[in-house]
Write a protein that holds these residues in place. Sequence first.
Motif, PDB file in Angstrom:
ATOM      1  N   ARG A 241      61.915  77.096 -46.731  1.00 23.74           N
ATOM      2  CA  ARG A 241      61.846  78.430 -47.345  1.00 23.74           C
ATOM      3  C   ARG A 241      60.475  79.057 -47.092  1.00 23.74           C
ATOM      4  O   ARG A 241      60.384  80.250 -46.792  1.00 23.74           O
ATOM      5  CB  ARG A 241      62.092  78.349 -48.846  1.00 23.74           C
ATOM      6  CG  ARG A 241      63.536  78.267 -49.227  1.00 23.74           C
ATOM      7  CD  ARG A 241      63.722  78.396 -50.749  1.00 23.74           C
ATOM      8  NE  ARG A 241      64.930  77.716 -51.093  1.00 23.74           N
ATOM      9  CZ  ARG A 241      65.013  76.474 -51.571  1.00 23.74           C
ATOM     10  NH1 ARG A 241      63.929  75.770 -51.825  1.00 23.74           N
ATOM     11  NH2 ARG A 241      66.167  75.921 -51.817  1.00 23.74           N
ATOM     12  N   ARG A 242      59.439  78.267 -47.214  1.00 22.23           N
ATOM     13  CA  ARG A 242      58.083  78.779 -46.983  1.00 22.23           C
ATOM     14  C   ARG A 242      57.886  79.204 -45.539  1.00 22.23           C
ATOM     15  O   ARG A 242      57.254  80.226 -45.274  1.00 22.23           O
ATOM     16  CB  ARG A 242      57.053  77.723 -47.375  1.00 22.23           C
ATOM     17  CG  ARG A 242      57.008  77.513 -48.864  1.00 22.23           C
ATOM     18  CD  ARG A 242      56.051  76.437 -49.257  1.00 22.23           C
ATOM     19  NE  ARG A 242      56.113  76.242 -50.706  1.00 22.23           N
ATOM     20  CZ  ARG A 242      55.335  75.434 -51.369  1.00 22.23           C
ATOM     21  NH1 ARG A 242      54.413  74.724 -50.730  1.00 22.23           N
ATOM     22  NH2 ARG A 242      55.451  75.314 -52.667  1.00 22.23           N
TER      23      ARG A 242
ATOM     24  N   GLU B  36      62.446  73.648 -49.793  1.00 22.61           N
ATOM     25  CA  GLU B  36      61.306  74.536 -50.067  1.00 22.61           C
ATOM     26  C   GLU B  36      60.348  74.591 -48.881  1.00 22.61           C
ATOM     27  O   GLU B  36      59.775  75.637 -48.593  1.00 22.61           O
ATOM     28  CB  GLU B  36      60.565  74.109 -51.329  1.00 22.61           C
ATOM     29  CG  GLU B  36      59.415  75.016 -51.703  1.00 22.61           C
ATOM     30  CD  GLU B  36      59.805  76.486 -51.917  1.00 22.61           C
ATOM     31  OE1 GLU B  36      58.948  77.359 -51.699  1.00 22.61           O
ATOM     32  OE2 GLU B  36      60.958  76.771 -52.297  1.00 22.61           O
TER      33      GLU B  36
END
Length: 87
Positions: A61-62, A58
Motif C-alpha cells: 500500500r505504501r 501495508e
Amino acid sequence: MATDYAPDEEATRLYARYKRAREAEAELKDPIREQAAADLKAGATVSQLAKLTGLTPEYFRRIARAEGVERLRPPTVGKLKPEGDHS
C-alpha cells in the motif's frame, strides 16, 4: 564491560545463517520495490503481492501511494474513509 561470552558452534551457525538471510533480503529490497511498483501500476493488488512475497499488504500500500497508483476501491477504514460513509 568485558565479557567472556562465546557462542557455541550451533549458535554460531544459526547467527551466520540469519545474517546471510538478512543480507539477501537487503539485496532484493530495491528490485522488489521496483517490480512491485510496476505490477501495481499494471493492475496487481496489494493482497496478491503480499501473498507472493510474504511481505505485508501495508508494505505494498505504501509503495502504491508513493507511486500514485489509483485505488481499485475506496478505503473502508481509517482517516482515508470518505466523509459521511458509515458502513
